[in-house]
Design a protein around this motif. Sequence first.
Motif, PDB file in Angstrom:
ATOM      1  N   LYS A 171       0.830  -1.203   0.000  1.00  0.00           N
ATOM      2  CA  LYS A 171       0.000   0.000   0.000  1.00  0.00           C
ATOM      3  C   LYS A 171       0.868   1.258   0.000  1.00  0.00           C
ATOM      4  CE  LYS A 171      -3.805   2.355   2.296  1.00  0.00           C
ATOM      5  NZ  LYS A 171      -3.150   3.664   2.192  1.00  0.00           N
ATOM      6  N   GLN A 172       1.896   1.272   0.855  1.00  0.00           N
ATOM      7  CA  GLN A 172       2.778   2.435   0.882  1.00  0.00           C
ATOM      8  C   GLN A 172       3.561   2.557  -0.414  1.00  0.00           C
ATOM      9  OE1 GLN A 172       5.747   2.595   4.011  1.00  0.00           O
ATOM     10  NE2 GLN A 172       5.968   4.818   3.797  1.00  0.00           N
ATOM     11  N   LEU A 173       3.933   1.434  -0.996  1.00  0.00           N
ATOM     12  CA  LEU A 173       4.646   1.459  -2.271  1.00  0.00           C
ATOM     13  C   LEU A 173       3.765   2.087  -3.359  1.00  0.00           C
ATOM     14  CD1 LEU A 173       7.104   0.745  -3.977  1.00  0.00           C
ATOM     15  CD2 LEU A 173       6.233  -1.595  -4.172  1.00  0.00           C
ATOM     16  N   VAL A 174       2.491   1.713  -3.406  1.00  0.00           N
ATOM     17  CA  VAL A 174       1.554   2.307  -4.361  1.00  0.00           C
ATOM     18  C   VAL A 174       1.443   3.809  -4.119  1.00  0.00           C
ATOM     19  CG1 VAL A 174      -0.877   2.445  -5.028  1.00  0.00           C
ATOM     20  CG2 VAL A 174       0.220   0.217  -4.802  1.00  0.00           C
ATOM     21  N   ASP A 175       1.340   4.215  -2.858  1.00  0.00           N
ATOM     22  CA  ASP A 175       1.230   5.644  -2.526  1.00  0.00           C
ATOM     23  C   ASP A 175       2.470   6.417  -2.982  1.00  0.00           C
ATOM     24  OD1 ASP A 175      -1.234   5.212  -1.382  1.00  0.00           O
ATOM     25  OD2 ASP A 175      -0.495   5.162   0.689  1.00  0.00           O
ATOM     26  N   MET A 176       3.642   5.861  -2.747  1.00  0.00           N
ATOM     27  CA  MET A 176       4.883   6.542  -3.116  1.00  0.00           C
ATOM     28  C   MET A 176       5.007   6.687  -4.624  1.00  0.00           C
ATOM     29  SD  MET A 176       7.408   4.674  -0.348  1.00  0.00           S
ATOM     30  CE  MET A 176       8.916   5.542  -0.801  1.00  0.00           C
ATOM     31  N   LEU A 177       4.672   5.626  -5.360  1.00  0.00           N
ATOM     32  CA  LEU A 177       4.734   5.682  -6.822  1.00  0.00           C
ATOM     33  C   LEU A 177       3.711   6.684  -7.369  1.00  0.00           C
ATOM     34  CD1 LEU A 177       5.045   1.845  -7.480  1.00  0.00           C
ATOM     35  CD2 LEU A 177       6.839   3.524  -7.916  1.00  0.00           C
ATOM     36  N   SER A 178       2.517   6.685  -6.784  1.00  0.00           N
ATOM     37  CA  SER A 178       1.469   7.607  -7.229  1.00  0.00           C
ATOM     38  C   SER A 178       1.885   9.052  -7.021  1.00  0.00           C
ATOM     39  CB  SER A 178       0.161   7.326  -6.479  1.00  0.00           C
ATOM     40  OG  SER A 178      -0.317   6.031  -6.729  1.00  0.00           O
ATOM     41  N   LYS A 179       2.451   9.354  -5.875  1.00  0.00           N
ATOM     42  CA  LYS A 179       2.878  10.725  -5.584  1.00  0.00           C
ATOM     43  C   LYS A 179       3.981  11.176  -6.525  1.00  0.00           C
ATOM     44  CE  LYS A 179       1.546  10.656  -0.698  1.00  0.00           C
ATOM     45  NZ  LYS A 179       2.025  10.588   0.706  1.00  0.00           N
ATOM     46  N   GLN A 180       4.917  10.280  -6.821  1.00  0.00           N
ATOM     47  CA  GLN A 180       5.974  10.626  -7.777  1.00  0.00           C
ATOM     48  C   GLN A 180       5.392  10.952  -9.151  1.00  0.00           C
ATOM     49  OE1 GLN A 180       9.648   8.523  -8.377  1.00  0.00           O
ATOM     50  NE2 GLN A 180       9.617   7.677  -6.319  1.00  0.00           N
ATOM     51  N   LEU A 181       4.431  10.147  -9.584  1.00  0.00           N
ATOM     52  CA  LEU A 181       3.816  10.367 -10.886  1.00  0.00           C
ATOM     53  C   LEU A 181       3.067  11.701 -10.911  1.00  0.00           C
ATOM     54  CD1 LEU A 181       3.063   9.496 -13.721  1.00  0.00           C
ATOM     55  CD2 LEU A 181       1.192   8.119 -12.746  1.00  0.00           C
ATOM     56  N   VAL A 182       2.318  12.005  -9.861  1.00  0.00           N
ATOM     57  CA  VAL A 182       1.581  13.266  -9.786  1.00  0.00           C
ATOM     58  C   VAL A 182       2.541  14.452  -9.852  1.00  0.00           C
ATOM     59  CG1 VAL A 182       0.205  14.738  -8.279  1.00  0.00           C
ATOM     60  CG2 VAL A 182      -0.416  12.339  -8.559  1.00  0.00           C
ATOM     61  N   LEU A 183       3.628  14.401  -9.096  1.00  0.00           N
ATOM     62  CA  LEU A 183       4.589  15.499  -9.080  1.00  0.00           C
ATOM     63  C   LEU A 183       5.218  15.706 -10.459  1.00  0.00           C
ATOM     64  CD1 LEU A 183       6.368  14.927  -5.638  1.00  0.00           C
ATOM     65  CD2 LEU A 183       4.840  16.811  -6.259  1.00  0.00           C
ATOM     66  N   PHE A 184       5.548  14.615 -11.123  1.00  0.00           N
ATOM     67  CA  PHE A 184       6.141  14.732 -12.458  1.00  0.00           C
ATOM     68  C   PHE A 184       5.157  15.378 -13.433  1.00  0.00           C
ATOM     69  CE2 PHE A 184       6.205  12.775 -16.700  1.00  0.00           C
ATOM     70  CZ  PHE A 184       7.367  13.372 -17.184  1.00  0.00           C
ATOM     71  N   LEU A 185       3.910  14.922 -13.423  1.00  0.00           N
ATOM     72  CA  LEU A 185       2.920  15.471 -14.340  1.00  0.00           C
ATOM     73  C   LEU A 185       2.659  16.945 -14.048  1.00  0.00           C
ATOM     74  CD1 LEU A 185       0.391  12.488 -14.500  1.00  0.00           C
ATOM     75  CD2 LEU A 185       2.078  13.134 -16.214  1.00  0.00           C
ATOM     76  N   ARG A 186       2.614  17.313 -12.789  1.00  0.00           N
ATOM     77  CA  ARG A 186       2.413  18.718 -12.428  1.00  0.00           C
ATOM     78  C   ARG A 186       3.579  19.586 -12.876  1.00  0.00           C
ATOM     79  NH1 ARG A 186       0.123  18.229  -6.195  1.00  0.00           N
ATOM     80  NH2 ARG A 186      -2.044  17.657  -6.736  1.00  0.00           N
ATOM     81  N   ASP A 187       4.779  19.068 -12.706  1.00  0.00           N
ATOM     82  CA  ASP A 187       5.971  19.832 -13.099  1.00  0.00           C
ATOM     83  C   ASP A 187       6.037  20.056 -14.609  1.00  0.00           C
ATOM     84  OD1 ASP A 187       6.789  20.047 -10.493  1.00  0.00           O
ATOM     85  OD2 ASP A 187       8.259  18.419 -10.600  1.00  0.00           O
ATOM     86  N   ASN A 188       5.378  19.196 -15.368  1.00  0.00           N
ATOM     87  CA  ASN A 188       5.412  19.284 -16.835  1.00  0.00           C
ATOM     88  C   ASN A 188       4.007  19.480 -17.407  1.00  0.00           C
ATOM     89  OD1 ASN A 188       8.390  18.372 -17.626  1.00  0.00           O
ATOM     90  ND2 ASN A 188       7.711  17.082 -15.926  1.00  0.00           N
ATOM     91  N   LEU A 189       3.163  20.132 -16.626  1.00  0.00           N
ATOM     92  CA  LEU A 189       1.753  20.252 -16.995  1.00  0.00           C
ATOM     93  C   LEU A 189       1.554  20.989 -18.318  1.00  0.00           C
ATOM     94  CD1 LEU A 189      -0.985  19.418 -15.939  1.00  0.00           C
ATOM     95  CD2 LEU A 189      -1.157  21.637 -14.777  1.00  0.00           C
ATOM     96  N   GLU A 190       2.345  21.991 -18.567  1.00  0.00           N
ATOM     97  CA  GLU A 190       2.192  22.764 -19.808  1.00  0.00           C
ATOM     98  C   GLU A 190       2.391  21.870 -21.035  1.00  0.00           C
ATOM     99  OE1 GLU A 190       4.056  26.735 -22.017  1.00  0.00           O
ATOM    100  OE2 GLU A 190       4.700  26.202 -19.988  1.00  0.00           O
ATOM    101  N   TYR A 191       3.374  20.984 -20.947  1.00  0.00           N
ATOM    102  CA  TYR A 191       3.623  20.059 -22.060  1.00  0.00           C
ATOM    103  C   TYR A 191       2.419  19.142 -22.281  1.00  0.00           C
ATOM    104  CZ  TYR A 191       5.525  15.921 -24.450  1.00  0.00           C
ATOM    105  OH  TYR A 191       5.722  14.873 -25.307  1.00  0.00           O
ATOM    106  N   PHE A 192       1.906  18.550 -21.218  1.00  0.00           N
ATOM    107  CA  PHE A 192       0.799  17.598 -21.360  1.00  0.00           C
ATOM    108  C   PHE A 192      -0.497  18.290 -21.770  1.00  0.00           C
ATOM    109  CE2 PHE A 192       3.751  15.351 -18.526  1.00  0.00           C
ATOM    110  CZ  PHE A 192       3.922  14.199 -19.269  1.00  0.00           C
ATOM    111  N   MET A 193      -0.715  19.501 -21.298  1.00  0.00           N
ATOM    112  CA  MET A 193      -1.930  20.230 -21.644  1.00  0.00           C
ATOM    113  C   MET A 193      -1.918  20.728 -23.085  1.00  0.00           C
ATOM    114  SD  MET A 193      -3.924  20.053 -19.065  1.00  0.00           S
ATOM    115  CE  MET A 193      -5.131  21.349 -19.342  1.00  0.00           C
TER     116      MET A 193
END
Length: 224
Positions: free
Chosen positions: A110-132
């Motif tokens: 469960k914690q492993l899933v949480d850690m991976l999810s948070k990393q993915l969210v941070l990456f997408l937010r940091d590059n939001l302009e590209y994805f949008m």
Amino acid sequence: MRELSVFVDESGDFGPYSSHSPYYLFTLLFHDQENSINTEVTYLDRKVQEHGFDIHAIHTGPIIRNEGYYKNFSPDDRKRLFNDLLLFTRHVNIKYHIVSVDKKQASGSKQLVDMLSKQLVLFLRDNLEYFMSFDKIIVYYDYGQSEITTILTSVFNSMFIDVDFRHVQPYEYKLFQVADMICTLELSKLNFDNNKISKSEENFYESHRKFKDYYYKTIKKKKI
């Protein structure tokens, strides 16, 4: 309409930490569908046949470990096939990102899933302009692990409006095979950096220097 393909492949498992499975990581490979790769795909298929292999899903982990389909091929032949895919990767217009966790840091799945999810969210937010900048995002995954499926659907759906999830067979897309290779090389980098390199990796890459200056250098140029 601008569409972004996202090919996802993973390495590791959600079991407890062990010396045989110390890390969990997954690759996100990004391809703007406006950039055709048909010429590169045709060239790769020809090179694979010239080197004596059937057209199939190139799976780099078994190539390194000399397993399964690759067991009866010589080390030189297996390296040629690996290098065919590496050369293909060098020439196609792609980007990638790695999400990874040292499983010592996670108390359970469960914690492993949480850690991976948070990393993915941070990456997408940091590059939001590209994805949008894309009208639609298409995520390709083979649904190999339910935890990754859950992470991808929950995170992408929470951040983007038009996301399509597709079940992919590895042989259908060369870029899915590239995602697999990148995952393999990123795992090998972790193993080299932390003195956990396996005998099969050591034999295949020949030396840390060759791994770093040839194999890893090639994919690193594509990293976000």
